[in-house]
Scaffold this active site. Structure first.
Site, PDB file in Angstrom:
ATOM      1  N   GLU A  62      14.261 -15.615   0.136  1.00 14.96           N
ATOM      2  CA  GLU A  62      14.611 -16.762   0.991  1.00 14.96           C
ATOM      3  C   GLU A  62      13.569 -17.861   0.877  1.00 14.96           C
ATOM      4  OE1 GLU A  62      15.164 -15.597   5.058  1.00 14.96           O
ATOM      5  OE2 GLU A  62      16.436 -13.914   4.465  1.00 14.96           O
ATOM      6  N   ASP A 101       0.830  -1.201   0.000  1.00 22.56           N
ATOM      7  CA  ASP A 101       0.000   0.000   0.000  1.00 22.56           C
ATOM      8  C   ASP A 101       0.873   1.263   0.000  1.00 22.56           C
ATOM      9  OD1 ASP A 101      -2.815   0.991   0.390  1.00 22.56           O
ATOM     10  OD2 ASP A 101      -1.912   1.917   2.149  1.00 22.56           O
TER      11      ASP A 101
HETATM   12  C1  GLC Z   1      -4.120   3.115  -0.722  1.00 21.50           C
HETATM   13  C2  GLC Z   1      -5.355   2.271  -0.636  1.00 21.50           C
HETATM   14  C3  GLC Z   1      -6.505   3.134  -0.195  1.00 21.50           C
HETATM   15  C4  GLC Z   1      -6.181   3.715   1.157  1.00 21.50           C
HETATM   16  C5  GLC Z   1      -4.834   4.430   1.139  1.00 21.50           C
HETATM   17  C6  GLC Z   1      -4.351   4.704   2.523  1.00 21.50           C
HETATM   18  O1  GLC Z   1      -4.191   4.071  -1.699  1.00 21.50           O
HETATM   19  O2  GLC Z   1      -5.583   1.634  -1.856  1.00 21.50           O
HETATM   20  O3  GLC Z   1      -7.706   2.444  -0.152  1.00 21.50           O
HETATM   21  O4  GLC Z   1      -7.177   4.624   1.516  1.00 21.50           O
HETATM   22  O5  GLC Z   1      -3.842   3.666   0.527  1.00 21.50           O
HETATM   23  O6  GLC Z   1      -3.936   3.526   3.142  1.00 21.50           O
END
Ligand code: GLC
Length: 558
Positions: free
Chosen positions: A263, A208
């Protein structure tokens, strides 16, 4: 010998767990709900599932606010349920990718609570980003930056002694404090998390906001206007010098992660969510880094042959140069579903004056998400054509739950009082947010919450969801579900080296390419039917008309 390259041309299906299937009737999708749908996933023909966050969370941001990285949200199940689901997926030949959220935790994470309870300058505060405020009494935020969901990026705390205190940094909601990635404990803890899930049999990770981890927030901070004057946009700077987007040092972290991934046998895979300038994407995708990065170019493009061709050509070249394989995506949990995006019209008669297909439908959301501005039939027709084209491309195809049903975005039918997205709350009256693509799936035409569960749905499903229910499409020739099944089955059979050769059509509205092995894909972005090359039709997104490929459709021919 395990297949080390399974991810290169995989079809990956994203599950947003709280909206997929609810096994215990509490209105929230759960892990056992997913396990119960493994045969559906198998019959769809996907190679892997990508599971959005399922960790303990207060859902301030749909689970992207994580309380504990090495556990399952009790509302969604237990670690045992997770293991059962993983085993069931693996038995069905489906790999599992989980979402890792390393930029920020939730404000309920034990470390953040400890930081709030500890004094300024303490080791506990150093795991996050705390600063004194400006102004005589520190009453002003350290900078005037605006968070992604609206409002300031800084939130003031109350010190343990009750006095107004320092400010902490958050790129997203205030319930999502950013970690300090210069802190070695933070680094070590994420390695532990990656091992924890890898040891449990997870095959890969979706990272993310991979472009945000490292920051330079020391000393005097530039103002928003200064950053903009230097050319900063939502993707940062091209030289990596933006204070928090896409900094060069972030790659040191991924190099370390890559060692850990390698790993394992087969090595764990990773895909970066990095909304960066396209020229800077390959570093995230390199084999020394995460290995793959999302390419959101098609997702942001109009349904337009020239745009598609440029994007495809550029991304294939880029992937080849970096050693990654390309990724393609039209829909996910953050954007307006593509069946809706492609049907957006400026409240004009069907098919005319489409203005808003690009930029992920954002303008429509800003406009209030009115259903009358959507030509759903045209949108779906184009979405099917686009998806079939995507399945013919070399590289990985990422699908989002419900697109295989041709599901439309839910717009202004969700009452304000039932909205959940922090983007809506922090921007009240400005945008309606992302809830419309997160409404629980319709599995059956009849029954409580269209088969999602016995206890209703945590976001309201409109009546018209019935028309998209999985049970009304299974086995029905020509349905979107059967189109996806046929295409994904063929894709597996036909998959070959990652090459594509354009065939010049002389028609600016038609894209035609060959794949090794003698099959080809043709998409007609226009409205007038076009002739097909000789050969056997393998699959088409719409019925042919007198042997011709009608407008807004794709066909594969061998
Ligand atoms: C990313 C995710 C989104 C979230 C953001 C903060 O963009 O896809 O859904 O709100 O990160 O974590």
């Amino acid at each position: 010998m395990k297949d080390h390259n399974w991810w290169r041309q995989a079809a990956v299906y994203q599950i947003y767990p709280r909206s997929f299937a609810d096994s215990n009737g509490d209105g929230l999708g759960d892990i056992r709900g997913i396990t119960g749908k493994v045969s559906y996933l198998k019959s769809l023909g996907i190679d892997a599932v990508w599971l959005s966050p399922f960790y303990p969370s207060a859902l301030a941001d749909g689970g992207y606010d994580v309380d504990d990285y090495r556990n399952v949200d009790p509302k969604l199940g237990t670690l045992e349920d997770f293991d059962e689901m993983t085993a069931a997926l693996h038995d069905a030949g489906i790999k599992l990718i989980v979402d890792i959220v390393p930029n920020h935790s939730s404000n309920r994470h034990k470390w953040f609570k400890e930081a709030l309870a500890s004094p300024k300058g303490s080791a506990a505060r150093d795991r996050y980003i705390f600063r004194d405020g400006l102004g005589e009494n520190g009453e002003l935020p350290p900078s005037d930056w605006v968070s992604v969901f609206g409002g300031p990026t800084w939130e003031r705390i109350t010190e343990p002694d009750g006095s107004p205190g320092q400010w902490y940094f958050h790129i997203f909601a205030k319930e999502q404090p950013d970690f300090n990635w210069d802190n070695l404990e933070v680094r070590a803890d994420f390695l532990k998390t990656l091992r924890f899930w890898s040891d449990r049999g997870v095959d890969g990770f979706r990272i993310d906001v991979a472009h945000a981890l490292t920051k330079d927030l020391e000393g005097a901070l530039p103002t928003r206007a200064e950053l903009e004057a230097k050319g900063a946009d939502a993707e940062g700077f091209l030289d990596g010098s933006h204070p928090y987007w896409d900094r060069n040092e972030v790659h040191e972290i991924y190099a370390q992660w890559r060692k850990l991934f390698n790993e394992y046998n087969p090595p764990r895979t990773a895909v970066a969510e990095a909304w960066v300038h396209t020229d800077r994407r390959p570093r995230y995708a390199s084999p020394e880094g995460l290995g793959q990065a999302f390419n959101f170019d098609l997702l942001q493009a109009d349904f337009d042959a020239a745009q598609f061709r440029t994007i495809i050509t550029k991304n294939l070249a880029e992937a080849a140069a970096s050693g990654a394989s390309s990724t393609w995506v039209f829909s996910n949990h953050d954007v307006v579903r593509h069946a809706t995006r492609y049907g957006l019209t400026a409240a004009t008669p069907a098919g005319e004056g489409e203005i808003m297909a690009g930029l992920a439908g954002k303008e429509w959301l800003l406009d209030g998400g009115r259903r009358e501005d959507v030509n759903a039939e045209l949108g779906l027709r184009r979405a099917r054509a686009a998806s079939l084209l995507m399945f013919a491309l070399p590289g990985s195809a990422y699908l989002y739950q419900g697109e295989e049903l041709g599901l439309q975005e839910v717009g202004n039918e969700i009452p304000d009082s039932e909205r959940q997205d922090p983007a809506f709350y922090r921007n009240k009256g400005v945008e309606i947010g992302r809830d419309g693509c997160r409404v629980p799936l319709p599995w059956t035409t009849e029954g409580s919450s269209f088969g999602f569960g016995d206890g209703g749905a945590h976001l309201p499903q409109p009546e018209w969801f019935a028309a998209y229910a999985a049970d009304s499409q299974a086995g029905i020739h020509g349905s979107t579900l059967e189109l996806y099944r046929a295409a994904l089955r063929l894709r597996r059979e036909l998959q070959a080296v990652e090459e594509l050769e354009w065939i010049e059509t002389g028609n600016p509205k038609v894209l035609h390419f060959n794949r090794p092995g003698g099959w080809q894909s043709i998409t007609n972005f226009g409205d007038t039917p076009v002739d097909l090359p000789p050969g056997v039709v393998l699959v088409s997104s719409a019925p042919l008309e007198h042997g011709k490929l009608p407008g807004n459709s794709t066909v594969w021919v061998r």
